[in-house]
Design an enzyme around this catalytic site. Structure first.
Site, PDB file in Angstrom:
ATOM      1  N   LYS A 483      53.961 100.740  17.951  1.00  8.88           N
ATOM      2  CA  LYS A 483      54.730 101.147  19.251  1.00  8.88           C
ATOM      3  C   LYS A 483      56.183 100.502  19.346  1.00  8.88           C
ATOM      4  O   LYS A 483      56.488  99.740  18.761  1.00  8.88           O
ATOM      5  CB  LYS A 483      53.976 100.693  20.433  1.00  8.88           C
ATOM      6  CG  LYS A 483      53.671  98.964  20.634  1.00  8.88           C
ATOM      7  CD  LYS A 483      52.773  98.873  21.550  1.00  8.88           C
ATOM      8  CE  LYS A 483      52.747  97.194  22.092  1.00  8.88           C
ATOM      9  NZ  LYS A 483      51.855  96.909  23.143  1.00  8.88           N
ATOM     10  N   ARG A 581      45.095  94.257  33.515  1.00 11.83           N
ATOM     11  CA  ARG A 581      46.443  95.300  33.300  1.00 11.83           C
ATOM     12  C   ARG A 581      46.073  96.680  33.515  1.00 11.83           C
ATOM     13  O   ARG A 581      46.474  97.562  34.235  1.00 11.83           O
ATOM     14  CB  ARG A 581      47.027  94.929  31.874  1.00 11.83           C
ATOM     15  CG  ARG A 581      48.439  95.613  32.032  1.00 11.83           C
ATOM     16  CD  ARG A 581      49.061  94.864  30.681  1.00 11.83           C
ATOM     17  NE  ARG A 581      48.577  95.274  29.376  1.00 11.83           N
ATOM     18  CZ  ARG A 581      48.972  94.785  28.334  1.00 11.83           C
ATOM     19  NH1 ARG A 581      50.227  94.079  28.124  1.00 11.83           N
ATOM     20  NH2 ARG A 581      48.356  95.071  27.094  1.00 11.83           N
ATOM     21  N   TYR A 709      86.096  87.793  28.702  1.00 21.28           N
ATOM     22  CA  TYR A 709      85.967  88.097  30.018  1.00 21.28           C
ATOM     23  C   TYR A 709      85.721  86.764  30.784  1.00 21.28           C
ATOM     24  O   TYR A 709      84.879  86.093  30.431  1.00 21.28           O
ATOM     25  CB  TYR A 709      84.973  89.072  30.556  1.00 21.28           C
ATOM     26  CG  TYR A 709      85.238  90.548  30.090  1.00 21.28           C
ATOM     27  CD1 TYR A 709      86.222  91.215  30.577  1.00 21.28           C
ATOM     28  CD2 TYR A 709      84.290  91.433  29.206  1.00 21.28           C
ATOM     29  CE1 TYR A 709      86.461  92.333  30.071  1.00 21.28           C
ATOM     30  CE2 TYR A 709      84.496  92.395  28.847  1.00 21.28           C
ATOM     31  CZ  TYR A 709      85.578  93.159  29.285  1.00 21.28           C
ATOM     32  OH  TYR A 709      85.806  94.383  28.908  1.00 21.28           O
ATOM     33  N   MET A 758      80.149  94.367  26.020  1.00 21.73           N
ATOM     34  CA  MET A 758      79.282  95.352  25.651  1.00 21.73           C
ATOM     35  C   MET A 758      79.231  95.666  24.049  1.00 21.73           C
ATOM     36  O   MET A 758      77.814  96.131  23.670  1.00 21.73           O
ATOM     37  CB  MET A 758      79.632  96.620  26.483  1.00 21.73           C
ATOM     38  CG  MET A 758      78.671  97.698  26.372  1.00 21.73           C
ATOM     39  SD  MET A 758      79.484  99.366  27.111  1.00 21.73           S
ATOM     40  CE  MET A 758      78.917  98.852  28.934  1.00 21.73           C
TER      41      MET A 758
END
Length: 814
Positions: A483, A581, A709, A758
Site C-alpha cells: 500500500k 480503528r 528565506y 519548496m
C-alpha cells in the site's frame, strides 16, 4: 559446457535413480523460475534457510526438465525424472565445479578483498581482452553458489579466467579456493564489510589469504599488516606509494580531472594516467597495472589502455521509458553468461506482455559465432522475447537466427534511423558491450525527469523478505503490504518482485492501488484493506478481495454480490481486538454470523485483526490480550459458520515478537523496506531506499551574509554553500533544515543550513572536496531514514511515504 551425467554420478558420489544415465547436459540451473530451464539442464535443488527448491521439482518436470540433483526425491516425483541423490546439493554443486575446473590448465586470476573486486575484474577484462579469450564471473557472482556457477561457464576456447571470491565469515574461502584454484592472486582493499563475521581484522585477512594458498604469485598493496599474515613460501608482486622495498614503487601526481602516476619497476620508469581522482579507483587501477606488468606488457601499451578505463556500473537498473515503456539498463557488458542473468531479471520485472531486447555483438564467449548466436537464439526463444534489435556487424550476419529481428551496424545508425514511436508499452532490455556506448540508447529512450532520484535496491528487498520468512513455520503463508506505493518505494516493480518470490498475498489500502497492480499484470491475490462502498463495483470487476470491517459495509457488498449473482466471492473479515480503528467488535459478532450464515454469494477467505503494540515491550499484556481475543472471536466465527479460513493478526513487529500468534498467515510491512523497531533486528536488514540528488551550484558567502528565506542561517565566517535541487515538495520535511539535518557528499556530512525551500535546500560544504554536479545522498546508509525520523520527531513510515511522485524511482539489482 558439456557435462556427462555418468561422470557427474561418479564425481558427486551420487546415487542415480532413473531410467537414463547416459546423457549429456549443457547447462546448470538453480532457479526454478527461469524460463531457461530445459531438457538439457541439470537442476540443483538447493536448500537455504528460507527456501527449499525440492518444492518446485514437480513443476519443473512438467516444464520438461529431466535431470535433478537432490537431497531426496519429493513425493509424487519418483519415476517421472532422473535423480542424482546426494547428502548436500550445495556441496554437490561445488564438487561438480571442482571437477570441471580440473579439466582446464590456463592462467586463472583470483580476486578477493573487501572492496573493488568487481571493478578490478571488469577493468582487467577490458585491458586484457585484445589478447586473451577471457572467462570471468558474471556480475558479482562471488559467493558459495556464484563461484561454482561462474566456473561452470568455462569452455575449451578460453585461455584466461578472472574470478571473484567473496566471503562473509570464516571457513568459507577454503571451499572457494578449491573451486577457483587461481594461479595469480589479487588482494584488493581490506575494509569493514562483513566485519561482524570475523573476530578481528587479523582473522579476516587470514581467511581471505586462503584463496592464494596455491597461487604462483600474489599481487597486493604492500603494508605491514598484510605482510604479517603472508605465507613465506608465497611469491608476491607488490606495489606501494610509500615503501620503496615494494616491487613497484609509484608516485602520484594529481590532475584536474585525472590522476597521473610515475612508476618505478626494476631499473625502468614510466608514466600513466587514469581518468579518476578518488582513492578507490586509484587503488583498483594500480592493481590492473600490476597485472599488465606481471604479463610483461610494454609500458606504452599499458599507458594507452589504462587511460581508457571507465566507470563500472555493477547494477541492472529498471527505469521508466518513453511511450509507456520500461527500460532495463544493462548497457555496459555483453557476454553470454550475463545475458542469461539479464533475461531472468527481465522476466521477473516485465511490466508489459511485449518484451524487446536491444543487443550488441557478444564478445569472449569462447564459442564460434555460429554456435554462440544459435545459443543466443535459443535463449531468446526460451524467454519468449517478442522482438530483437541487434547492433553490430557480427550479430547482423546472424540476423536469420532470430524471429522478428532488425539489425544495425552501429549504435549511431540505430539512434539515427530507428523510429522511437515503434517502442510503446513494452519492457526493453538494453544490453551492450562497452564499446557500443549503449548508454546513449538509454538516454534517448529514458523518460526525462529532474536529477533527484530514489534508488530502490531489489536485492535488499529479497534479502529482507528472506529474513522474515526464516522466522516463520514452513506452513505459514505471507501477505506483503504494498500500500501507499509500497511505502513510497514503487508499487508495480516491487509487486513484480514479490510475485517472482511467490508470496501468497499482496495488501493495498484502497481499490485504485489494487487496480493499478492488476492492470500491470500482477496475478497474485490482492486484499483491499480499507475499501469504500463506492469502490465495490471496481473491486468485483478487477477480482480484488475486500476487507469487510462493518455491518454496513458487509450488507452493501452482499447486496451487490446478489445483484451480480456472484458465487463464493472472497472477502476478508476484520475483527477489532483493541486497535479501535476498524473491525467487528465482540458485540457485533452475532449479527455478523447471522448475515453470513448460509450465504453462497461470498466466502470468508480470511479472518484478521491488527495489533496496536506489537513493537512495545511495555504493552506486552495488551498484545497478548489481543491475540487471545482474536483466538476466541475467530473460533466463534469458524464454528458457527463451519468454515476454515486463513487467520492472521501479526504485522512486521509481531512476526519477530509473537511467534505463537503466526496462525495461518502473517502480514509483512515496513520490515520488507529495511526498517525495524528492534536495534538488533535492524542489523540483519539491508537498506532498500537511497534518495539521491546532485549539487546544482556552489558559492562562497562572507561573514554576515545569510542563506535562504528568513535569513535563518547567517555565516560567522567565509562559508562554501551548495544548493541541492530537492525540497519539501519532494517530501523533505522543513524540520530537517536549519542545521538539524545533513546530507552526505563524497562520504562527508554537509549540514543543511537555512530553511528548506519548496524545490531546493542549501548545505554547508566548507572543507568538503566537491564540485557542481557531484552526487548527494539525502538519505540511505547515511543519514538513515530512522535517524531522520528520530530528529524530526516522527516515524520512518512518514519519511518514506512522503517522497513525492515527481521523484523518479530507479530499481536495480546488483
Amino acid at each position: 559446457m558439456k557435462i556427462s551425467i555418468q561422470n557427474s554420478i561418479s564425481n558427486l558420489n551420487a546415487q542415480f535413480i532413473g531410467d537414463c544415465s547416459d546423457y549429456t547436459i549443457d547447462s546448470i540451473s538453480i532457479d526454478s523460475r527461469s524460463l531457461q530451464n530445459s531438457a538439457t539442464s541439470l537442476f540443483f535443488a538447493l536448500v537455504g534457510p528460507n527456501n527449499d527448491a525440492h518444492h518446485y521439482i514437480e513443476d519443473l518436470i512438467r516444464q520438461g526438465v529431466r535431470y535433478f540433483v537432490v537431497n531426496h526425491i519429493p513425493e509424487n516425483c519418483l519415476g517421472k525424472a532422473n535423480f542424482l541423490v546426494v547428502k548436500d546439493t550445495l556441496i554437490a554443486l561445488q564438487q561438480l565445479a571442482i571437477s570441471y575446473r580440473s579439466q582446464y590448465n590456463f592462467p586463472i586470476i583470483g580476486i578477493t578483498g573487501s572492496n573493488g573486486k568487481t571493478i578490478v575484474k571488469e577493468w582487467l577484462n577490458f585491458l586484457l581482452s585484445p589478447d586473451f579469450n577471457i572467462i570471468r564471473s558474471p556480475k558479482s557472482y562471488n559467493s558459495q553458489i556464484g563461484v561454482p556457477l561462474s566456473i561452470l561457464g568455462i569452455n575449451s576456447q578460453h585461455n584466461l579466467g578472472i574470478f571473484e571470491a567473496g566471503i562473509s565469515t570464516v571457513a568459507e574461502m577454503e571451499k572457494l579456493q578449491d573451486i577457483i584454484r587461481p594461479t595469480i592472486g589479487i588482494l584488493t582493499n581490506i575494509g569493514s564489510a562483513h566485519d561482524e563475521g570475523f573476530a578481528s581484522i587479523g582473522e579476516k585477512i587470514k581467511e581471505k589469504l586462503r584463496l592464494f594458498s596455491n597461487c604462483n604469485t600474489l599481487i597486493y598493496n604492500k603494508n605491514k599488516t598484510i605482510d604479517a599474515f603472508l605465507n613465506s613460501r608465497l611469491n608476491t608482486f607488490s606495489w606501494s606509494f610509500n615503501d620503496k622495498e615494494a616491487d613497484v614503487f609509484i608516485q602520484k601526481i594529481s590532475g584536474i580531472e585525472n590522476t597521473q602516476f610515475q612508476v618505478k619497476y626494476k631499473l625502468n620508469s614510466f608514466d600513466f594516467t587514469i581518468p579518476f581522482q578518488d582513492n578507490a579507483s586509484i587503488e583498483n587501477a594500480i592493481h590492473c597495472v600490476m597485472v599488465l606488468l606481471y604479463f610483461n606488457y610494454d609500458p606504452l601499451i599499458i599507458e594507452s589502455r589504462i587511460r581508457l578505463l571507465y566507470p563500472v556500473e555493477m547494477r541492472l537498473k529498471l527505469k521508466n521509458g518513453i511511450n509507456g515503456t520500461t527500460l532495463i539498463d544493462d548497457s555496459y557488458s555483453s557476454d553470454f553468461q550475463s545475458l542469461k542473468i539479464a533475461l531472468d531479471f527481465l522476466e521477473s520485472q516485465k511490466h508489459h506482455k511485449k518484451k524487446t531486447v536491444i543487443l550488441s555483438d557478444i564478445f569472449q564467449s569462447g564459442l564460434s559465432n555460429e554456435e554462440l548466436y544459435s545459443k543466443v537464439s535459443q535463449l531468446i526463444i526460451a524467454n519468449k522475447i517478442n522482438r530483437v534489435i541487434g547492433i553490430g556487424k557480427t550479430i547482423s550476419e546472424f540476423k536469420h537466427k532470430f524471429v522478428n529481428c532488425s539489425t544495425y551496424a552501429t549504435t549511431h545508425e540505430f539512434i539515427e534511423q530507428f523510429d522511437s514511436d515503434n517502442l510503446r508499452n513494452e519492457t526493453i532490455l538494453i544490453k551492450g558491450a562497452r564499446s557500443f556506448h549503449f548508454e546513449e540508447i538509454v538516454t534517448a529512450f529514458e523518460e526525462k525527469t529532474h536529477e533527484t532520484v530514489l534508488e530502490v535496491n531489489l536485492n535488499a528487498i529479497s534479502n529482507n523478505l528472506s529474513f522474515y520468512k526464516s522466522k516463520l513455520k514452513p506452513e505459514t503463508k505471507m501477505m506483503v503490504m504494498v500500500k501507499a506505493f509500497s511505502y513510497g518505494n514503487g508499487g508495480v516493480e516491487i509487486a513484480k518482485l514479490l510475485e517472482h518470490h511467490c508470496v501468497d498475498y499482496l495488501g493495498v489500502a484502497f481499490a485504485d492501488e489494487g487496480i493499478a497492480l492488476k492492470n500491470a499484470g500482477i496475478q497474485l491475490p490482492i486484499m483491499v484493506l480499507n475499501p469504500e462502498t463506492t469502490s465495490f463495483e471496481a473491486i468485483i470487476q478487477y477480482q480484488l478481495e475486500p476487507e469487510i470491517y462493518s455491518l454496513k459495509g458487509l450488507n452493501a457488498f452482499l447486496k451487490l454480490a446478489e445483484q451480480k449473482n456472484l458465487r463464493h466471492f472472497p472477502i476478508h473479515i476484520k475483527l477489532d481486538t483493541g486497535m479501535h480503528r476498524l473491525g467487528f467488535e465482540s458485540n457485533t459478532i452475532e449479527e455478523l454470523i447471522a448475515a453470513l450464515k448460509g450465504n453462497q454469494h461470498v466466502i470468508v477467505k480470511s479472518i484478521l485483526s491488527h495489533m496496536a503494540t506489537s513493537d512495545a515491550v511495555e504493552h506486552l499484556d495488551f498484545s497478548l490480550h489481543q491475540i487471545k481475543l482474536f483466538e476466541i472471536l475467530s473460533q466463534q466465527l469458524m464454528v458457527e459458520l463451519d468454515i476454515q479460513p486463513i487467520r492472521h493478526i501479526l504485522n512486521t513487529s509481531g512476526i519477530s515478537n509473537f511467534t505463537h500468534g503466526q496462525y495461518d498467515m502473517v502480514r509483512l510491512g515496513i520490515g520488507l523496506y529495511g526498517i525495524s523497531n528492534d536495534q538488533e533486528e535492524q542489523k540483519q536488514l539491508e537498506n532498500v531506499s537511497t534518495l539521491k540528488s546532485v549539487i546544482s551550484q556552489i558559492r562562497t558567502i562572507s561573514e554576515g551574509e545569510s542563506v535562504g528565506y528568513g535569513r535563518r542561517f547567517v555565516a560567522k565566517c567565509s562559508t562554501d554553500v551548495a544548493t541541492i535541487p530537492i525540497g519539501y515538495a519532494d517530501g523533505i520535511s522543513r524540520l530537517w533544515g536549519n542545521e538539524v539535518g545533513y546530507v552526505s557528499i563524497n562520504k562527508q556530512k554537509a549540514a543543511i543550513i537555512g530553511s528548506i525551500c519548496m524545490d531546493m535546500l542549501m548545505v554547508n560544504v566548507t572543507g568538503i572536496n566537491c564540485v557542481e554536479g557531484d552526487p548527494v545522498i539525502i538519505f540511505g546508509d547515511s543519514p538513515t531514514v530512522i535517524e531522520i525520523a528520530q530528529k524530526t520527531h516522527t516515524i520512518p513510515y512518514e519519511i518514506l511515504t512522503s517522497i513525492s511522485q515527481r521523484v523518479k524511482r530507479i530499481f536495480y539489482r546488483e
